[in-house]
Design an enzyme around this catalytic site. Structure first.
Site, mmCIF file in Angstrom:
data_model
loop_
_atom_site.group_PDB
_atom_site.id
_atom_site.type_symbol
_atom_site.label_atom_id
_atom_site.label_comp_id
_atom_site.label_asym_id
_atom_site.label_seq_id
_atom_site.Cartn_x
_atom_site.Cartn_y
_atom_site.Cartn_z
ATOM 1 N N LYS A 170 0.940 -1.275 0.086
ATOM 2 C CA LYS A 170 -0.126 0.013 -0.031
ATOM 3 C C LYS A 170 1.032 1.191 0.025
ATOM 4 C CE LYS A 170 -1.944 2.603 3.023
ATOM 5 N NZ LYS A 170 -1.862 3.991 2.107
ATOM 6 N N GLU A 246 9.460 1.047 10.983
ATOM 7 C CA GLU A 246 10.630 1.996 10.854
ATOM 8 C C GLU A 246 9.733 3.464 10.999
ATOM 9 O OE1 GLU A 246 12.438 5.148 9.752
ATOM 10 O OE2 GLU A 246 12.375 4.293 7.717
ATOM 11 N N CYS A 282 13.134 10.753 7.584
ATOM 12 C CA CYS A 282 13.111 10.393 8.781
ATOM 13 C C CYS A 282 14.592 10.679 9.557
ATOM 14 C CB CYS A 282 12.616 8.884 8.769
ATOM 15 S SG CYS A 282 13.714 7.837 7.907
ATOM 16 N N GLU A 381 8.943 15.838 15.638
ATOM 17 C CA GLU A 381 9.602 15.682 14.406
ATOM 18 C C GLU A 381 8.529 16.396 13.448
ATOM 19 O OE1 GLU A 381 10.689 11.942 11.244
ATOM 20 O OE2 GLU A 381 8.753 11.817 12.275
#
Length: 479
Positions: A170, A246, A282, A381
């Protein structure tokens, strides 16, 4: 296999609209995958797996198909680069020189590793033999992020298919087109129908259906920590499928007193760490931790380099900074910076140039100094072109500040002193620590985070096969 995009078969008519973040213009409209379509795709994946048309092939035959896929990706490299450039707003040069070659390398590397996942034997007496082998899980799934659409697809497709699984993929709803093109190339390469299904759709429906489906034996996810938590809950409440995550990061760049001796290499790598993919990365080095003796010089040089980055249309080769993924993301980043400034911080930015598309989701590279403790620019973040600067006086303080985050994905450190480098690398809590460079390593090295950045497995290297295989012990008594 791709999902039917004929909306006449969808009574509710829900659509997935792909928007160019540089212009706000619609690029494509797809039918969003439903939970029912996920059920059907899982059934097909099991049927293909059980037939052995892919899983039972010798590893070298699977490798040959994947190597052919890599060749076709090279043939269509410009198409793939432009799809990610348009969907994600990524600078075309970044796609051409980084994302697409990296994705091709991933597919080729895992193809060549297909026959190198060896089993083990147990140390037994003369009357027994213990054999441990690794077998594919079966029907497996992967849920992708939007910041590296093609590269992350390759990280999942390579080991999952090389091991013999049937994979349901996906893509992120904002960036599905390169994965759909990759699926077409896989069919052209000779991959059996149903061994790879690309399911464009929304996370709350298609993604959650995969996470909760009892027919999915393993799921790999790259994305936010919040979504990773929900996937773990869904897996626990259903079939305890194997989950590897992750997730986010708030990575430090640690500069010791001798860091300026690296000259232009230091600033160039700091800029890449902070602003690659507009900071929507990331492992972005979003926290600069610099020794107080060199802080003023670092801030001056770094902010000057950030201000010189070319901001503009991501389709132009000289653009270094394109738009964020959406105007909502841009506004969220702007609010966090404004809050820090209201609390006493200083934001260094050259602003945006004239002539940008008025509907583009642009935000300028920004360096925030003196952010108050606990502010969002220091703790969250942000996924934008914003970095903070903090100073330290000692090595111990640098380590404490680097670790003052729930994340632990990556870090970089700069020093000529070997002993200092070893102490910092050991003391910083992160899955990847680069020394005198900004790097995540290459395909041969495992990639995964600590703390709330990672769970359940690693990407890249032969370690990635552990996500997609199960170990079986066969215990034989000899007579």
């Amino acid at each position: 296999m791709t999902v039917n995009t004929d909306t006449s078969t969808r009574p509710d008519g829900r659509l997935l609209t792909v928007v160019n973040p540089a212009t706000g213009e619609t690029l494509d409209t797809l039918s969003a995958t439903t939970a029912g379509q996920v059920d059907a795709a899982v059934e097909v994946a099991h049927r293909v797996f059980d037939s052995g048309v892919w899983a039972a092939r010798p590893p070298r035959e699977r490798a040959a198909v994947l190597l052919r896929l890599a060749e076709l990706m090279e043939r269509d490299a410009e198409i793939l680069a432009r799809l990610d450039c348009e969907d994600a707003g990524k600078p075309i040069t970044e796609c051409r020189t980084g994302d697409v070659p990296g994705a091709i390398e991933s597919i080729r590397w895992f193809a060549e590793a297909a026959d190198k996942v060896f089993g083990r034997t147990a140390p037994t007496g003369h009357d027994h033999l213990g054999l441990m082998s690794r077998e594919p899980v079966g029907a497996v799934a992967a849920v992708l992020p939007w910041n590296y659409p093609l590269a992350m697809a390759a990280w999942k497709i390579g080991p999952a298919l090389a091991a013999g699984n049937s994979l349901l993929l996906k893509p992120a709803e904002a960036t599905p087109r390169s994965a759909l093109h990759l699926a077409r190339l896989a069919r052209e390469a000779g991959l059996p129908d149903g061994a790879l299904a690309v399911l464009p759709g929304y996370g709350p429906e298609a993604g959650r259906a995969l996470a909760r489906h009892p027919g999915i034996g393993a799921l790999s996810f790259t994305g936010s920590t919040a979504t990773g938590r929900r996937i773990l809950v869904d897996a626990a409440e259903t079939n305890f499928k194997r989950v590897s995550l992750e997730m986010g990061g708030k990575s430090p760049q640690v500069l010791m007193p001798d860091a300026l001796d690296f000259g232009v290499d230091l600033i160039d790598d700091m800029i890449a760490a902070a602003f690659l993919t507009m900071g929507q990365n990331c492992t972005a080095g979003s926290r600069i931790l610099v020794h107080e003796d060199i802080a003023a010089q670092v801030v001056a040089r770094f902010t000057a380099a950030a201000g010189a980055l070319v901001i503009g249309d991501p389709a132009k080769p000289d653009t270094r900074t394109g738009p964020l993924i959406s105007t909502a993301a841009r506004d969220r980043v702007a609010r966090a910076v404004d809050e820090a400034v209201a609390g006493g911080a200083v934001a260094h930015t050259a602003g945006l140039p004239a002539g940008l598309h008025p509907r583009g989701a642009y935000y300028p590279p920004t360096v925030v100094a003196g952010a108050p403790a606990g502010s969002r620019v220091l703790t969250e973040e942000l996924f934008g072109p914003v970095v903070t600067v903090q100073t330290f006086a000692s090595e111990q303080e640098a380590i404490r500040t680097a670790n003052a985050t729930p994340y632990g994905l990556a870090a970089s450190l700069w020093t000529h002193d070997l002993d200092t480098a070893f102490r910092l690398a050991r003391g910083i809590q992160a899955g990847v620590v680069s020394v005198n460079c900004y790097s995540e390593g290459d395909i041969t090295a495992p990639f995964g985070g600590w703390k709330q950045s990672g769970f359940g497995g690693a990407e890249r290297s032969t370690d990635a096969f552990a996500q997609w295989t199960r170990e079986k012990t066969v215990w034989i008594r000899t007579r």
